[in-house]
Design a protein around this motif. Structure first.
Motif, mmCIF file in Angstrom:
data_model
loop_
_atom_site.group_PDB
_atom_site.id
_atom_site.type_symbol
_atom_site.label_atom_id
_atom_site.label_comp_id
_atom_site.label_asym_id
_atom_site.label_seq_id
_atom_site.Cartn_x
_atom_site.Cartn_y
_atom_site.Cartn_z
ATOM 1 N N THR A 126 0.835 -1.197 0.000
ATOM 2 C CA THR A 126 0.000 0.000 0.000
ATOM 3 C C THR A 126 0.872 1.250 0.000
ATOM 4 O OG1 THR A 126 -0.093 0.226 2.408
ATOM 5 C CG2 THR A 126 -1.657 -1.303 1.392
ATOM 6 N N ALA A 127 0.205 2.393 -0.054
ATOM 7 C CA ALA A 127 0.924 3.671 -0.032
ATOM 8 C C ALA A 127 1.733 3.832 1.244
ATOM 9 C CB ALA A 127 -0.075 4.823 -0.183
ATOM 10 N N ASP A 128 1.300 3.196 2.341
ATOM 11 C CA ASP A 128 2.010 3.329 3.615
ATOM 12 C C ASP A 128 3.398 2.694 3.578
ATOM 13 O OD1 ASP A 128 -0.164 4.657 4.697
ATOM 14 O OD2 ASP A 128 -1.050 2.838 5.550
ATOM 15 N N HIS A 129 3.639 1.776 2.656
ATOM 16 C CA HIS A 129 4.941 1.122 2.559
ATOM 17 C C HIS A 129 5.976 1.973 1.810
ATOM 18 C CE1 HIS A 129 2.266 -2.452 3.098
ATOM 19 N NE2 HIS A 129 3.280 -2.906 3.792
ATOM 20 N N MET A 130 5.523 2.994 1.103
ATOM 21 C CA MET A 130 6.387 3.649 0.129
ATOM 22 C C MET A 130 7.543 4.439 0.737
ATOM 23 S SD MET A 130 5.617 2.765 -2.901
ATOM 24 C CE MET A 130 5.399 1.162 -2.135
ATOM 25 N N LYS A 131 7.331 5.037 1.895
ATOM 26 C CA LYS A 131 8.388 5.870 2.463
ATOM 27 C C LYS A 131 9.619 5.040 2.800
ATOM 28 C CE LYS A 131 9.063 9.826 5.494
ATOM 29 N NZ LYS A 131 8.395 10.767 6.434
ATOM 30 N N ASP A 132 9.415 3.911 3.467
ATOM 31 C CA ASP A 132 10.551 3.040 3.804
ATOM 32 C C ASP A 132 11.161 2.438 2.548
ATOM 33 O OD1 ASP A 132 10.439 3.476 6.533
ATOM 34 O OD2 ASP A 132 9.122 1.769 6.922
ATOM 35 N N MET A 133 10.322 2.028 1.596
ATOM 36 C CA MET A 133 10.849 1.419 0.374
ATOM 37 C C MET A 133 11.688 2.416 -0.425
ATOM 38 S SD MET A 133 8.202 -1.244 -1.328
ATOM 39 C CE MET A 133 8.168 -2.945 -0.734
ATOM 40 N N ALA A 134 11.214 3.649 -0.537
ATOM 41 C CA ALA A 134 11.959 4.655 -1.297
ATOM 42 C C ALA A 134 13.287 4.975 -0.628
ATOM 43 C CB ALA A 134 11.120 5.921 -1.444
ATOM 44 N N ARG A 135 13.292 5.046 0.691
ATOM 45 C CA ARG A 135 14.539 5.317 1.422
ATOM 46 C C ARG A 135 15.549 4.196 1.170
ATOM 47 N NH1 ARG A 135 12.518 5.192 6.095
ATOM 48 N NH2 ARG A 135 12.142 7.427 6.347
ATOM 49 N N GLY A 136 15.113 2.964 1.329
ATOM 50 C CA GLY A 136 16.025 1.842 1.113
ATOM 51 C C GLY A 136 16.484 1.737 -0.320
ATOM 52 N N ALA A 137 15.587 2.037 -1.264
ATOM 53 C CA ALA A 137 15.955 1.991 -2.679
ATOM 54 C C ALA A 137 17.030 3.018 -2.997
ATOM 55 C CB ALA A 137 14.725 2.241 -3.548
ATOM 56 N N ALA A 138 16.939 4.196 -2.373
ATOM 57 C CA ALA A 138 17.945 5.222 -2.611
ATOM 58 C C ALA A 138 19.301 4.822 -2.048
ATOM 59 C CB ALA A 138 17.494 6.554 -2.017
ATOM 60 N N VAL A 139 19.327 4.059 -0.972
ATOM 61 C CA VAL A 139 20.601 3.537 -0.459
ATOM 62 C C VAL A 139 21.223 2.607 -1.494
ATOM 63 C CG1 VAL A 139 21.725 2.154 1.327
ATOM 64 C CG2 VAL A 139 19.912 3.762 1.957
ATOM 65 N N LEU A 140 20.438 1.648 -1.986
ATOM 66 C CA LEU A 140 20.945 0.713 -2.989
ATOM 67 C C LEU A 140 21.281 1.417 -4.301
ATOM 68 C CD1 LEU A 140 18.532 -2.345 -2.550
ATOM 69 C CD2 LEU A 140 20.866 -2.107 -1.707
ATOM 70 N N GLY A 141 20.676 2.581 -4.532
ATOM 71 C CA GLY A 141 20.936 3.325 -5.754
ATOM 72 C C GLY A 141 22.316 3.936 -5.841
#
Length: 354
Positions: free
Chosen positions: A5-20
């Motif tokens: 859901t939309a509630d998952h996006m903040k943590d996912m985006a943060r972690g994705a930017a680390v891997l980026g």
């Protein structure tokens, strides 16, 4: 399978930017795009690689271009849908799944937009295990999978499809088109079967993004060390803590290129560190000695909060910690290094694994 859901996006985006590793786009922009799509259309089904039928038609979606441009020329998400539909029309059959082409604050979020808007399941995987600046630098390339046919779409309503002789030419021609589209365009490419996803993609990337983002948030909230917490999840090590004293950055030929210099703080006082980037961080040197280089991960995190710092937001005075971590083992093969090792980016030093 589980519902995202939309509630998952903040943590996912943060972690994705680390891997980026500095690239892959601004996590704030990526999060907003994904949240809006999920709030409008409902949750997205995140499926494990092994749940995907072998004959599935899997089409990745992403944005191509210079991350600095997307800070001012915000994508709407509509470009992504047009690019995917254009490729679907070219392939002559309906897309059954989408997947992330790379980890990154925008490019891990764009597939959520496509999945939510089109009702597609999203596969828990990506094509790199990190982010790279050029579109041929994917593990499917090592498996002989063609990037084309591919489609590009911009915010003006222009759509473009390409067929090329190889993936290097796909990068070259698509990059030129992206520059003409304003240095940022949605792309859909590397059409895969489910069997090819199982063999050539990095499994569990979306789950790892969420775990990284959650770990950083919870460590900061409990007054623990968020940088160390992220380092532990990555299986890497912190190599420097300092203050940025110089940044040179420019946008050219559809890339952000430059370098940054840090003066050491705490136990690194009296030392200096420099890292160079082309959208993503490429090589890091401490007092002139190479510590790590592509294809391994070089991540820059805010020392106090653990938040990832992408190359477009590097600035004087920012206190950061530099973390290095090992890449997917396939990048360490002779074929992987020939595709995305230090020599590809013009460095004459040998690859030294983290």
């Amino acid at each position: 399978m589980r519902e995202i859901t939309a509630d998952h996006m903040k943590d996912m985006a943060r972690g994705a930017a680390v891997l980026g590793t500095g690239g892959g786009g601004d996590p704030y922009i990526g999060r907003l795009l994904a949240q809006q799509a999920l709030e409008r259309n409902g949750p997205v089904s995140l499926v494990d690689v092994d749940e995907v039928p072998d004959d599935a038609l899997v089409v990745p979606t992403a944005f191509m271009g210079a991350p600095t441009v997307m800070v001012e020329k915000l994508p709407s998400g509509e470009e992504t849908i047009r690019a995917l539909r254009a490729l679907e029309e070219l392939l002559g059959r309906p897309v059954t799944h989408t997947v992330s082409i790379e980890a990154g604050g925008v490019n891990s979020m764009i597939p959520f937009v496509a999945a939510a808007e089109l009702g597609l399941p999203l596969i828990d995987a990506d094509g790199m295990g990190r982010a790279f600046p050029e579109l041929q630098m994917l593990l499917p390339t090592l498996g002989g999978i063609r990037a084309t046919p591919m489609a590009l779409a911009d915010e003006r309503g222009n759509d473009l499809t390409l067929r090329t002789v190889d993936n290097a030419w796909a990068e070259r021609l698509a990059r030129s088109a992206t520059v003409e589209m304003g240095c940022s365009a949605a792309v859909s490419l590397y059409a895969l079967t489910g069997a090819q996803v199982k063999e050539h993609m990095v499994r569990g990337t979306m789950t790892l993004c969420e775990r990284l983002g959650t770990t950083i948030r919870e460590a900061a909230r409990s007054h623990a060390d968020p940088v160390q917490a992220a380092t532990d999840v990555l299986g890497g090590r912190r190599v420097f803590t300092g203050k940025i004293v110089d940044v040179r950055r420019g946008t050219a030929a559809g890339f952000v290129r430059g370098d940054a210099v840090l003066d050491g703080l705490d136990e690194d006082t009296g030392h200096s560190l420099e890292f160079a980037f082309q959208n993503e961080n490429l090589v890091v040197r401490r007092d002139g000695e190479i510590l790590a280089s592509v294809p391994d991960l070089i991540c820059v995190l805010d020392t106090d909060t653990g938040e990832p710092v992408t190359t477009e937001f590097l600035r004087y005075g920012l206190r950061v910690s530099v973390v290095v971590a090992p890449c997917d083992p396939r990048w360490r093969t002779p074929e992987g290094l020939a595709l995305a090792g230090p020599g590809v980016f013009g460095y004459d030093h040998p690859y030294v694994p983290v």
